[in-house]
Write an enzyme that holds these catalytic residues in place. Structure first.
Site, PDB file in Angstrom:
ATOM      1  N   LEU A  38       0.822  -1.218   0.000  1.00 15.06           N
ATOM      2  CA  LEU A  38       0.000   0.000   0.000  1.00 15.06           C
ATOM      3  C   LEU A  38       0.849   1.256   0.000  1.00 15.06           C
ATOM      4  O   LEU A  38       1.824   1.357   0.748  1.00 15.06           O
ATOM      5  CB  LEU A  38      -0.898  -0.009   1.243  1.00 15.06           C
ATOM      6  CG  LEU A  38      -1.738   1.240   1.509  1.00 15.06           C
ATOM      7  CD1 LEU A  38      -3.109   0.854   2.069  1.00 15.06           C
ATOM      8  CD2 LEU A  38      -1.048   2.210   2.481  1.00 15.06           C
ATOM      9  N   ASP A  41       0.507   8.795   1.454  1.00 13.55           N
ATOM     10  CA  ASP A  41       0.986  10.164   1.201  1.00 13.55           C
ATOM     11  C   ASP A  41       2.346  10.277   0.517  1.00 13.55           C
ATOM     12  O   ASP A  41       3.276   9.544   0.858  1.00 13.55           O
ATOM     13  CB  ASP A  41       1.163  10.915   2.528  1.00 13.55           C
ATOM     14  CG  ASP A  41      -0.011  10.769   3.463  1.00 13.55           C
ATOM     15  OD1 ASP A  41      -1.030  10.211   3.067  1.00 13.55           O
ATOM     16  OD2 ASP A  41       0.116  11.224   4.614  1.00 13.55           O
ATOM     17  N   GLN A  57       4.647   7.156   1.870  1.00 12.25           N
ATOM     18  CA  GLN A  57       4.161   6.251   2.899  1.00 12.25           C
ATOM     19  C   GLN A  57       3.923   4.900   2.251  1.00 12.25           C
ATOM     20  O   GLN A  57       3.168   4.798   1.268  1.00 12.25           O
ATOM     21  CB  GLN A  57       2.851   6.787   3.492  1.00 12.25           C
ATOM     22  CG  GLN A  57       3.033   7.995   4.376  1.00 12.25           C
ATOM     23  CD  GLN A  57       3.653   7.614   5.712  1.00 12.25           C
ATOM     24  OE1 GLN A  57       2.995   7.077   6.565  1.00 12.25           O
ATOM     25  NE2 GLN A  57       4.936   7.899   5.868  1.00 12.25           N
ATOM     26  N   TYR A 100       5.659   8.002  10.074  1.00  8.51           N
ATOM     27  CA  TYR A 100       4.572   8.703   9.405  1.00  8.51           C
ATOM     28  C   TYR A 100       5.095   9.861   8.564  1.00  8.51           C
ATOM     29  O   TYR A 100       6.287  10.135   8.507  1.00  8.51           O
ATOM     30  CB  TYR A 100       3.564   9.190  10.453  1.00  8.51           C
ATOM     31  CG  TYR A 100       2.527   8.138  10.822  1.00  8.51           C
ATOM     32  CD1 TYR A 100       2.694   6.796  10.495  1.00  8.51           C
ATOM     33  CD2 TYR A 100       1.360   8.503  11.499  1.00  8.51           C
ATOM     34  CE1 TYR A 100       1.735   5.845  10.828  1.00  8.51           C
ATOM     35  CE2 TYR A 100       0.390   7.561  11.834  1.00  8.51           C
ATOM     36  CZ  TYR A 100       0.586   6.227  11.500  1.00  8.51           C
ATOM     37  OH  TYR A 100      -0.367   5.304  11.830  1.00  8.51           O
ATOM     38  N   ARG A 159       1.271  15.649  13.925  1.00  4.12           N
ATOM     39  CA  ARG A 159       2.143  14.961  12.958  1.00  4.12           C
ATOM     40  C   ARG A 159       2.336  15.724  11.652  1.00  4.12           C
ATOM     41  O   ARG A 159       1.806  16.783  11.453  1.00  4.12           O
ATOM     42  CB  ARG A 159       1.573  13.579  12.663  1.00  4.12           C
ATOM     43  CG  ARG A 159       0.158  13.559  12.154  1.00  4.12           C
ATOM     44  CD  ARG A 159      -0.265  12.107  11.849  1.00  4.12           C
ATOM     45  NE  ARG A 159      -1.681  12.008  11.522  1.00  4.12           N
ATOM     46  CZ  ARG A 159      -2.614  11.639  12.386  1.00  4.12           C
ATOM     47  NH1 ARG A 159      -2.308  11.321  13.614  1.00  4.12           N
ATOM     48  NH2 ARG A 159      -3.885  11.582  12.006  1.00  4.12           N
TER      49      ARG A 159
HETATM   50  C1  FRU Z   1      -2.588  11.117   5.921  1.00  4.44           C
HETATM   51  C2  FRU Z   1      -1.956  10.403   7.105  1.00  4.44           C
HETATM   52  C3  FRU Z   1      -0.968  11.291   7.830  1.00  4.44           C
HETATM   53  C4  FRU Z   1      -0.063  10.293   8.480  1.00  4.44           C
HETATM   54  C5  FRU Z   1       0.028   9.214   7.433  1.00  4.44           C
HETATM   55  C6  FRU Z   1       0.179   7.824   7.960  1.00  4.44           C
HETATM   56  O1  FRU Z   1      -3.051  10.249   4.937  1.00  4.44           O
HETATM   57  O2  FRU Z   1      -2.949   9.922   7.979  1.00  4.44           O
HETATM   58  O3  FRU Z   1      -1.544  12.199   8.735  1.00  4.44           O
HETATM   59  O4  FRU Z   1       1.187  10.824   8.789  1.00  4.44           O
HETATM   60  O5  FRU Z   1      -1.164   9.300   6.681  1.00  4.44           O
HETATM   61  O6  FRU Z   1       0.368   6.914   6.905  1.00  4.44           O
END
Ligand code: FRU
Length: 468
Positions: A38, A41, A57, A100, A159
């Site tokens: 998956l 971001d 991510q 994250y 975050r």
């Molecule tokens: C946004 C989010 C961010 C976080 C990340 C985790 O899509 O929720 O706030 O850092 O994805 O994967």
């Protein structure tokens, strides 16, 4: 040890999973997608010494939102991207439940990553640390550990650091949920990237006349464009309206004037950045040639993931195409990065009444449309775009329920630029005044078919695949 284990499992998952993922007919021809697992971001988007770096991510081990690592691509032309060693893997005590989202800056000639270490406890609570990692000689990243614990007065949801340089200091914006469940953007300052001072809240629920505007704001990004400050943010918890806020969560922007000393931001109304079905967590960077570039995630948290057809091939989600930003009358415009024109193959032109138009192949294609009145267009029987003279409407059948669902953009439509890939379309309205980004899953060799009695001019190019 945790990190090493996860790394080993990721290598195995890649070796086992890639042959299947590559067989997926909906695998993009020219968009960025994860090899397996998956993607969400975009992170750490930066150009350094002529090379673009885009981190993301990534859960290499499955198609759910766990094990968040930072994957890493690089490119010299925004078109051909090479996989790099995975940059961040969770497992330290300060990032045990995910590395994250965050950003990248160049400090002392090296790329420094700022990210959020997410930590969950057995009782369901969580905390977050803002952390650094520095580029090493091998193209990997060495964690430097946390530089900021949770500030007082906020929940465990703080975050997504976006860091930039302004005059003689570093600044950071963070997304936050305060103890009263109000979504906020925090501004911080540092002289050395290591020690950070919280300057204040610059936007959010109950601030600057915004009223109730969501319980959490994610992924802020702040930059100056043509002398105006733009704050991109992703509020969670906005109630759906008839024609807007229709996705589970929104991505939008505020423009105004930031007072760095007072930590105050006078801004206008919130505008959605994209009116399509899938768009979230965009991140921008200043290219070396002065352009402000944006990449977004063509997905939305907690939206429709269980029914995605790509799940059976072991991967899910893509990025949007890279876009160039500009401001016109206080409005943010997005246009596909000009580099994308190099993907154009042999072009064709057509003009006439919509109903008489031939079908145009759109498995990987760009189409420019200049309509003179209402019309509709079917994309491979899986999506319909229609304009009635006042409202542009995008329709598809919900992947889970099969029921038709719609997204809207209201206004005069004089020009449409549509970029198709094997399972997505990005529609740029009036040279970037609006955008609708969406995934869709047509059958083999989809055609664009036009309907209506309107006179239209159309240009079409196949786009050359450049991603595996
Ligand atoms: C946004 C989010 C961010 C976080 C990340 C985790 O899509 O929720 O706030 O850092 O994805 O994967």
């Amino acid at each position: 040890m945790e990190e090493l284990n996860l790394m080993k499992q990721a290598v195995q998952a890649l070796m086992d999973g890639m042959p299947l993922a590559l067989r997926d007919p909906h695998r993009p021809a020219w968009h960025l997608a994860p090899s397996v697992g998956l993607l969400n971001d975009p992170n750490g988007f930066i150009q350094h010494k002529g090379v673009y770096h885009l981190f993301y991510q990534w859960n290499p081990l499955g198609c759910d939102h766990r094990n968040k690592c930072w994957g890493h691509w690089q490119s010299t032309d925004l078109l051909n991207w090479q996989h790099q060693p995975v940059a961040l893997v969770p497992g330290a005590c300060y990032d045990s439940h995910g590395c994250y989202s965050g950003s990248a800056v160049v400090a002392d000639g090296k790329i420094m990553l700022a990210y959020t270490g997410n930590v969950k406890y057995p009782d369901g609570s969580r905390t977050a640390y803002q952390c650094l990692a520095l580029e090493n000689e091998l193209g990997g990243y060495d964690k430097l550990g946390p530089v900021l614990p949770l500030p007082e007065g906020y929940s465990g949801h703080v975050r997504d650091p976006k860091v930039w340089r302004h005059q003689d200091s570093w600044y950071m914006v963070l997304g936050a949920r305060d103890l009263q469940d109000r979504g906020k953007v925090l501004l911080l300052r540092s002289t050395d990237l290591r020690s950070w001072q919280l300057l204040g809240e610059i936007a959010g629920t109950q601030l600057n006349g915004m009223g109730d505007f969501g319980y959490m704001w994610e992924c802020p990004d702040l930059f100056t464009l043509a002398g105006t400050e733009v704050l991109i943010c992703c509020p969670q918890g906005l109630a759906a309206q008839a024609e807007r806020y229709l996705n589970v969560y929104q991505a939008g922007y505020l423009t105004g004037k930031l007072d760095y000393r007072q930590a105050s931001f006078e801004h206008g109304e919130f505008h959605e950045l994209d009116a399509g079905f899938e768009f979230y967590a965009p991140q921008t960077t200043l290219a070396e040639d002065g352009r402000r570039l944006l990449v977004g995630w063509m997905g939305v948290p907690e939206q429709d993931e269980t029914c995605h057809p790509t799940l059976q091939y072991g991967w899910i989600h893509t990025m949007t195409c890279p876009r160039e930003l500009s401001l016109h009358n206080g409005k943010l415009y997005q246009q596909p990065a000009r580099e994308l024109q190099r993907l154009r193959g042999e072009g064709s032109q057509w003009q006439g009444i919509a109903d008489n138009a031939p079908g145009w192949p759109v498995d990987s294609a760009e189409v420019l449309l200049t309509p003179n009145g209402p019309f509709s267009a079917d994309f491979g029987d899986a999506m319909t775009l229609s304009w009635d003279g006042a409202l542009l409407r995008l329709t598809r059948n919900n992947l889970c329920t099969g029921q038709p669902e719609h997204r809207y953009w209201r206004g005069e439509v004089t020009h449409l630029q549509m970029l198709f890939d094997s399972s997505s379309v990005e529609i740029f309205i009036n040279h970037g005044e609006g955008v609708m980004s969406s995934r869709y899953f047509p059958g083999p060799q989809p055609l664009l078919r036009l309907n209506g009695e309107t006179q239209l001019a159309l240009e079409h190019w196949p786009l050359t695949p450049c991603m595996l």
